[in-house]
Design an enzyme around this catalytic site. Structure first.
Site, PDB file in Angstrom:
ATOM      1  N   LYS A  67       0.789  -1.321   0.135  1.00 21.18           N
ATOM      2  CA  LYS A  67       0.095  -0.007  -0.099  1.00 21.18           C
ATOM      3  C   LYS A  67       1.240   1.517  -0.130  1.00 21.18           C
ATOM      4  O   LYS A  67       2.487   1.085   0.359  1.00 21.18           O
ATOM      5  CB  LYS A  67      -0.867   0.074   1.264  1.00 21.18           C
ATOM      6  CG  LYS A  67      -2.096  -0.786   1.878  1.00 21.18           C
ATOM      7  CD  LYS A  67      -3.507  -0.424   0.630  1.00 21.18           C
ATOM      8  CE  LYS A  67      -4.586  -1.517   1.024  1.00 21.18           C
ATOM      9  NZ  LYS A  67      -4.592  -1.574   2.546  1.00 21.18           N
ATOM     10  N   HIS A  70       2.282   6.217   3.587  1.00 20.72           N
ATOM     11  CA  HIS A  70       1.435   7.352   3.152  1.00 20.72           C
ATOM     12  C   HIS A  70       2.267   8.275   4.107  1.00 20.72           C
ATOM     13  O   HIS A  70       3.362   7.692   5.646  1.00 20.72           O
ATOM     14  CB  HIS A  70       0.751   7.368   2.767  1.00 20.72           C
ATOM     15  CG  HIS A  70      -0.187   7.327   4.775  1.00 20.72           C
ATOM     16  ND1 HIS A  70      -0.137   7.836   5.383  1.00 20.72           N
ATOM     17  CD2 HIS A  70      -1.024   6.133   4.489  1.00 20.72           C
ATOM     18  CE1 HIS A  70      -1.026   6.591   6.739  1.00 20.72           C
ATOM     19  NE2 HIS A  70      -0.964   5.818   5.682  1.00 20.72           N
ATOM     20  N   HIS A  73       2.547   7.009   7.970  1.00 27.76           N
ATOM     21  CA  HIS A  73       3.262   6.420   8.605  1.00 27.76           C
ATOM     22  C   HIS A  73       5.027   6.831   8.958  1.00 27.76           C
ATOM     23  O   HIS A  73       5.920   7.361   9.161  1.00 27.76           O
ATOM     24  CB  HIS A  73       4.162   5.879   7.176  1.00 27.76           C
ATOM     25  CG  HIS A  73       2.892   4.610   7.489  1.00 27.76           C
ATOM     26  ND1 HIS A  73       2.310   3.664   5.674  1.00 27.76           N
ATOM     27  CD2 HIS A  73       2.391   3.875   7.922  1.00 27.76           C
ATOM     28  CE1 HIS A  73       1.334   3.536   5.737  1.00 27.76           C
ATOM     29  NE2 HIS A  73       1.131   2.898   7.283  1.00 27.76           N
TER      30      HIS A  73
END
Length: 510
Positions: A67, A70, A73
């Site tokens: 994923k 982003h 994180h």
């Protein structure tokens, strides 16, 4: 009241008694302490003498494989790293854990996607980018019933430990972790342990059995498993721990693996405190987690803590929306290089790329840490990268200037200086500020907020800049120059210590 070695003057005003501290003693004590304790200045203070050393487990960063990595994180990564640094500096034993999202239905989809669109070479050379592209492609097809069926089959095979399927999943995971480690290295972050949801699959089943044995698991009409968390046992608050179709769909994994992980970590590390660092949208999830652990009879659930933070808005690169952490790091480095190239003061730097990376990272971290962690904030490249004002660039610039001052005047450790030469108001202000460092560390250690240290370091840098202007080393009498040099050396040491706690590597030229 008599004066003594510490108090040099006592006078009474209207309703007040004024004490004047012996300023030479102040200068002598502070400078000796800073130079003697070096990197341990502040943490050796008597403020911490009653603090018992603990084992702390800190879980942070925790991206989902395939994923977007982003900006949330990034926040979790630098906040978790700061907390770990602070705890370690205070003498606690710290274990840093990265708990990866590496299991679940999305891997069924990803597996099918890779069989259709995957490329082994690309997977090896840039796994995160490639898996992300595959995931986007297969997601477009995910509405199709046949694709859904294939994804379900793939995930079922994963759960049944089918060798071929498992080996492909393992490649996704291993290559991704390798790339993460490389990116974390650029951030100056390391982990002692990479674990993930996959690791706790079997153990999750054990936890469900434990919940059942303790009479905490209730099965609803739809067949989902829940735990009642309400005080009156009227299900006004409950947590879903098992979905009905027998496969471990997301919500089971959301609670059970976390439960299994917490119990497993206790057995493995026998920690005194465990801290989870995630954004505030997860607060509910952790509240439930701690409540269930308590209901299961684990008293240590009270020593678990969720440090939450707000969201970052407006993080875009020149190419558009940010997808990967790496893009952010490259962007901040290139913008910094540009700024350095256009600055007239930039001397020939040995490794401009390396310097731009460290200064850029300081800019990101300070912009993030200036406010309360729980606040959302609007990210701005221009504001973050300003060289004056309250920015990481300013801290780095101050450190580099103080460092070159020492270099110019010989780098020797100054021990015996005449403190009578440090009696000007600016020198006293700087000394008093240095003296307060331990209080700031103490505050941050109590509430785990980096902003106290940030504002302390920014003030320190402003004071140092002013003092450097009003009390020059160059052209002063030797004795005065020595004393001032000693003061600036102390300021640089404390500045460097604080920056390192925040996760910033101080640069020596800029």
């Amino acid at each position: 009241l008599k004066c003594d070695a510490v108090v040099s003057e006592i006078s009474a005003g209207p309703g007040t008694v004024n004490f004047t501290i012996n300023r030479e003693l102040l200068a002598k004590t502070v400078l000796q302490q800073v130079l003697k304790d070096g990197s341990e200045y502040g943490v050796k203070s008597e403020l911490f003498s009653t603090v018992t050393r603990q084992k702390a487990v800190i879980e942070f960063s925790s991206p989902n494989i395939a994923k977007k990595f982003h900006i949330g994180h990034l926040r979790s990564t630098i906040v978790g790293n700061f907390i770990a640094n602070l705890k370690a500096a205070l003498g606690h034993e710290v274990t840093r854990i990265n708990y990866l999202g590496d299991w679940g239905m999305q891997f069924g989809l990803l597996g099918v996607g890779f069989q259709c669109f995957g490329n082994k070479e690309k997977l090896k050379s840039s796994p995160l980018q490639h898996l992300f592209e595959v995931y986007v492609q297969i997601n477009k097809a995910a509405e199709d019933e046949n694709t859904k069926k294939l994804a379900k089959d793939f995930f079922r095979k994963l759960e049944e430990h089918d060798e071929q399927t498992l080996s492909l999943w393992k490649q996704f995971r291993d290559f991704s972790i390798e790339e993460y480690i490389r990116i974390y290295k650029r951030l100056g972050v390391h982990f002692d342990e990479y674990s993930g949801e996959s690791f706790y699959q079997e153990k999750s089943q054990e936890v469900l059995k434990m919940l059942d044995d303790k009479g905490l698991l209730q099965i609803t009409i739809k067949g989902t498993g829940i735990v009642d968390l309400s005080e009156k046992k009227d299900l006004s608050s409950f947590s879903t721990v098992m979905r009905s179709d027998g496969t471990t769909l997301y919500i089971t994994r959301q609670v059970s693996p976390y439960l299994a992980a917490a119990i497993d970590r206790m057995n493995k590390h026998s920690w005194d405190t465990m801290i989870y660092v995630t954004d505030k949208s997860q607060s509910n999830h952790f509240e439930h987690l701690f409540q269930i652990l308590k209901l299961m009879g684990y008293d240590w659930a009270e020593r678990c803590q969720h440090v939450s933070f707000g969201l970052v808005q407006g993080m875009k690169t020149r190419r558009g929306e940010v997808i990967f952490l790496e893009d952010v790091l490259n962007e901040v480095r290139s913008r910094m290089l540009q700024n350095m190239a256009s600055a007239k003061t930039t001397k020939e730097i040995e490794d401009p790329m390396e310097t731009a990376e460290k200064v850029g990272l300081a800019a990101l971290i300070i912009q993030d840490f200036r406010g309360l962690l729980s606040s959302d904030y609007q990210f701005s490249w221009d504001r973050a990268l300003q060289s004056h004002g309250d920015t990481g660039v300013f801290l780095q610039y101050t450190h580099a200037r103080l460092h070159s001052l020492e270099r110019m005047h010989g780098n020797e450790q100054l021990t015996d200086v005449n403190v009578a030469c440090l009696q000007e108001p600016d020198a006293i202000s700087l000394l008093q500020h240095l003296l307060r460092y331990d209080e700031v560390l103490y505050r941050s250690s109590q509430d785990l907020q980096p902003k106290h240290i940030v504002s302390y370091l920014l003030t320190l840098s402003h004071l140092a800049a002013v003092t450097h202007r009003t009390l020059p080393v160059k052209g002063s009498a030797p004795e005065v120059a020595q004393a001032r040099l000693c003061l600036f050396q102390a300021a640089r040491l404390v500045l460097a210590n604080g920056m390192k706690l925040l996760g910033i590597t101080p640069v020596t030229q800029m």
